[in-house]
Design a protein around this motif. Structure first.
Motif, PDB file in Angstrom:
ATOM      1  N   GLY A  93       9.102  11.995  -3.335  1.00 29.10           N
ATOM      2  CA  GLY A  93       9.268  10.546  -3.396  1.00 29.10           C
ATOM      3  C   GLY A  93       8.177   9.939  -4.245  1.00 29.10           C
ATOM      4  N   VAL A  94       7.921   8.650  -4.032  1.00 32.65           N
ATOM      5  CA  VAL A  94       6.882   7.975  -4.815  1.00 32.65           C
ATOM      6  C   VAL A  94       5.705   7.618  -3.925  1.00 32.65           C
ATOM      7  N   ALA A  95       4.592   7.260  -4.561  1.00 33.19           N
ATOM      8  CA  ALA A  95       3.376   6.918  -3.814  1.00 33.19           C
ATOM      9  C   ALA A  95       2.508   6.003  -4.668  1.00 33.19           C
ATOM     10  N   GLY A  96       1.592   5.323  -4.012  1.00 35.80           N
ATOM     11  CA  GLY A  96       0.596   4.510  -4.711  1.00 35.80           C
ATOM     12  C   GLY A  96      -0.658   5.336  -4.932  1.00 35.80           C
ATOM     13  N   SER A  97      -1.219   5.240  -6.138  1.00 32.11           N
ATOM     14  CA  SER A  97      -2.431   6.015  -6.447  1.00 32.11           C
ATOM     15  C   SER A  97      -3.655   5.402  -5.777  1.00 32.11           C
ATOM     16  N   ASP A 170       2.961   3.106   8.078  1.00 34.45           N
ATOM     17  CA  ASP A 170       4.129   2.235   7.985  1.00 34.45           C
ATOM     18  C   ASP A 170       3.725   0.908   7.354  1.00 34.45           C
ATOM     19  N   VAL A 171       3.193   1.015   6.148  1.00 37.97           N
ATOM     20  CA  VAL A 171       2.766  -0.169   5.405  1.00 37.97           C
ATOM     21  C   VAL A 171       2.800   0.137   3.905  1.00 37.97           C
ATOM     22  N   PHE A 172       3.334  -0.801   3.140  1.00 45.28           N
ATOM     23  CA  PHE A 172       3.251  -0.679   1.684  1.00 45.28           C
ATOM     24  C   PHE A 172       1.905  -1.259   1.274  1.00 45.28           C
ATOM     25  N   VAL A 173       1.035  -0.444   0.720  1.00 42.84           N
ATOM     26  CA  VAL A 173      -0.322  -0.879   0.389  1.00 42.84           C
ATOM     27  C   VAL A 173      -0.313  -1.550  -0.985  1.00 42.84           C
ATOM     28  N   ALA A 174      -0.648  -2.837  -0.990  1.00 43.21           N
ATOM     29  CA  ALA A 174      -0.691  -3.593  -2.250  1.00 43.21           C
ATOM     30  C   ALA A 174      -1.875  -4.554  -2.174  1.00 43.21           C
ATOM     31  N   CYS A 190      -3.446   9.576  -2.629  1.00 39.46           N
ATOM     32  CA  CYS A 190      -2.318   8.659  -2.787  1.00 39.46           C
ATOM     33  C   CYS A 190      -1.845   8.218  -1.413  1.00 39.46           C
ATOM     34  N   THR A 191      -1.095   7.114  -1.409  1.00 42.74           N
ATOM     35  CA  THR A 191      -0.602   6.597  -0.132  1.00 42.74           C
ATOM     36  C   THR A 191       0.895   6.325  -0.205  1.00 42.74           C
ATOM     37  N   GLU A 192       1.578   6.661   0.873  1.00 44.97           N
ATOM     38  CA  GLU A 192       3.026   6.440   0.968  1.00 44.97           C
ATOM     39  C   GLU A 192       3.387   6.253   2.431  1.00 44.97           C
ATOM     40  N   MET A 193       4.650   6.401   2.793  1.00 47.44           N
ATOM     41  CA  MET A 193       5.066   5.982   4.134  1.00 47.44           C
ATOM     42  C   MET A 193       5.748   7.074   4.970  1.00 47.44           C
ATOM     43  N   GLU A 194       5.705   8.333   4.510  1.00 47.57           N
ATOM     44  CA  GLU A 194       6.437   9.375   5.248  1.00 47.57           C
ATOM     45  C   GLU A 194       5.759  10.737   5.364  1.00 47.57           C
ATOM     46  N   ILE A 215       3.605   9.064  -8.811  1.00 46.60           N
ATOM     47  CA  ILE A 215       2.878   7.797  -8.637  1.00 46.60           C
ATOM     48  C   ILE A 215       3.664   6.640  -9.272  1.00 46.60           C
ATOM     49  N   SER A 216       3.953   5.633  -8.442  1.00 42.55           N
ATOM     50  CA  SER A 216       4.724   4.471  -8.930  1.00 42.55           C
ATOM     51  C   SER A 216       3.861   3.236  -9.114  1.00 42.55           C
ATOM     52  N   ASP A 217       2.669   3.215  -8.509  1.00 40.22           N
ATOM     53  CA  ASP A 217       1.833   2.015  -8.568  1.00 40.22           C
ATOM     54  C   ASP A 217       0.403   2.374  -8.177  1.00 40.22           C
ATOM     55  N   LYS A 218      -0.486   1.396  -8.293  1.00 43.05           N
ATOM     56  CA  LYS A 218      -1.913   1.650  -8.023  1.00 43.05           C
ATOM     57  C   LYS A 218      -2.346   1.157  -6.641  1.00 43.05           C
ATOM     58  N   ALA A 219      -1.401   0.801  -5.798  1.00 42.96           N
ATOM     59  CA  ALA A 219      -1.671   0.382  -4.417  1.00 42.96           C
ATOM     60  C   ALA A 219      -2.636  -0.807  -4.331  1.00 42.96           C
ATOM     61  N   ASP A 220      -2.681  -1.612  -5.405  1.00 46.09           N
ATOM     62  CA  ASP A 220      -3.528  -2.814  -5.354  1.00 46.09           C
ATOM     63  C   ASP A 220      -2.717  -4.022  -5.810  1.00 46.09           C
TER      64      ASP A 220
HETATM   65  N1  ADE Z   1       5.150   4.097  -2.015  1.00 48.52           N
HETATM   66  C1  ADE Z   1       4.946   3.838  -3.316  1.00 48.52           C
HETATM   67  N2  ADE Z   1       3.864   3.057  -3.486  1.00 48.52           N
HETATM   68  C2  ADE Z   1       3.377   2.800  -2.246  1.00 48.52           C
HETATM   69  C3  ADE Z   1       2.295   2.029  -1.770  1.00 48.52           C
HETATM   70  N3  ADE Z   1       1.503   1.365  -2.596  1.00 48.52           N
HETATM   71  N4  ADE Z   1       2.093   1.986  -0.431  1.00 48.52           N
HETATM   72  C4  ADE Z   1       2.935   2.663   0.410  1.00 48.52           C
HETATM   73  N5  ADE Z   1       3.976   3.378   0.007  1.00 48.52           N
HETATM   74  C5  ADE Z   1       4.204   3.455  -1.315  1.00 48.52           C
END
Ligand code: ADE
Length: 249
Positions: A93-97, A170-174, A190-194, A215-220
């Motif tokens: 899947g994807v994750a935040g760096s 269980d949180v989207f980190v932004a 990296c951070t994700e939800m599963e 990695i889909s985003d920088k979690a900020d």
């Molecule tokens: N999946 C992709 N990006 C994420 C994020 N920033 N936090 C949690 N899950 C994610």
């Protein structure tokens, strides 16, 4: 009544090579792409899930989309183990760096996973520690991780691949401050939800696992990207890697 000794929790024997490899994908397109590469395939409905069973790269495999979050992942992982007797688990899947060196589009391979939102600090536990369990940081399969790392370098030379700790909650980190906390407290890459939910269920059932995340985003708060464009590349890279790995497991 005496307790029946069912299931795998106390089992020490190696599972047969004929048992399938369980692949839990987060993205529908990824699951579909893997399914279209399968042979001798069948679609199975079990509870809320649609499972795709067949041969992937010559190996028995079963592919499913869990749904988002730790509970969906935990339930789906236990179902794959209890009902389909999987011998190895892969989560993609994807994750935040969480590391400036890890860019959007790169792949992170888990060394271990933990739940960053597990919090029993009020009872004297460190953040992330699960009360009354002997383990809270769940080690991924080392051999499969090393294999995936070298496969990713040769199959996806246009992106970078990294090893590291995967944090799940269980949180989207932004949020910059939250990101800083996750890095300093848990040393996550990296951070994700599963992922950690799969890891914990795998640990309970003595089943090896690996998490592979693009990695889909920088979690900020700065993350601003063309997600649909990213997704096409991410799926292509993850599918190539999963197929390469399955062939070798
Ligand atoms: N999946 C992709 N990006 C994420 C994020 N920033 N936090 C949690 N899950 C994610």
């Amino acid at each position: 009544m005496t307790a029946a000794n069912l299931g795998r929790a106390g089992q020490t024997d190696k599972l047969s090579e004929d048992c399938p490899i369980g692949i839990i994908g987060a993205m529908e397109e990824e699951v579909e792409t893997l399914y279209s590469s399968m042979e001798e395939k069948e679609t199975i409905k079990y509870g809320a899930w649609t499972l795709y069973k067949g041969k992937l790269c010559g190996k028995n495999a079963i592919v499913v989309r869990s749904g988002i979050g730790k509970v969906n992942m935990a339930a789906c992982t236990q179902m794959l183990i209890s009902v389909f007797d999987v011998r190895f688990l892969i989560n993609t899947g994807v994750a935040g760096s969480l590391d400036a060196e890890i860019d959007i589009g790169d792949i992170v391979i888990s060394t271990d996973c933990l739940q960053h939102d597990m919090d029993a600090v009020a009872f004297g536990y460190e953040p992330g520690v699960i009360p009354q369990m002997d383990c809270s940081v769940f080690k991924a399969d080392k051999r499969a991780g090393e294999l995936a790392f070298s496969l990713c370098k040769s199959l996806n030379p246009e992106i970078s691949v990294h090893f590291g700790r995967v944090l799940s909650g269980d949180v989207f980190v932004a949020d910059k401050a939250k990101k800083k906390y996750l890095v300093s407290q848990f040393l996550g890459k990296c951070t994700e939800m599963e992922g950690a939910a799969m890891a914990q269920v795998a640990y309970i059932n003595k089943t090896p696992y690996l998490v592979l995340r693009a990695i889909s985003d920088k979690a900020d708060d700065s993350a601003n990207m063309d997600y649909s464009q990213f997704e096409v590349g991410a799926i292509k890279h993850l599918v190539k890697l999963v197929k390469g790995l399955v062939a070798e497991l």
